[in-house]
Design a protein around this motif. Sequence first.
Motif: not given
Length: 159
Positions: A1-18
């Motif tokens: 359970m502690a391992a699940e809290r250490d996971v961060v979900i990122e959306h790299p394509n949403r950070d692009k300027a385009s």
Amino acid sequence: MAAERDVVIEHPNRDKASSKSTKAVVILLLLASAALVVIVTVGGWDATAGAQFVSLAFAAIYLAMAFYVAQWNRGVLPVSAALAMILGIFAAVSAPGWFDRDATGYTDPAMGADMLGLLTAVIIPVQVLLIAFAMRGFQQAWNIEVERLADGTTRVMPS
């Protein structure tokens, strides 16, 4: 359970300027389309012969889609492109009718028929742009997720 809290979900394509600019343009085009449809519908209310419900439904659906695109929902982009094709066809068919209302026997709309014809004609290129930008946004894969673990490693989640 502690391992699940250490996971961060990122959306790299949403950070692009385009991606951000495409999202903003799609939202702007959806809002502009809804506004144009409402103006033409209200301005020609007496002359539209029962098509008011369809026009207002298009505007409401476009507003809802703008909300979902603002939330990075990629699934509404092909739907917005399909509806833009339909609305573009409706506008292409109806625009000449507004310009031909100078003959006798036609109901005078609240707004000038020439102005309504112009606004209806403007809907056509707006829909073409909406189709192009919605499909561009769909190709940008806004849905890709990357798990970033506490130790710095990443895992790409299947979409």
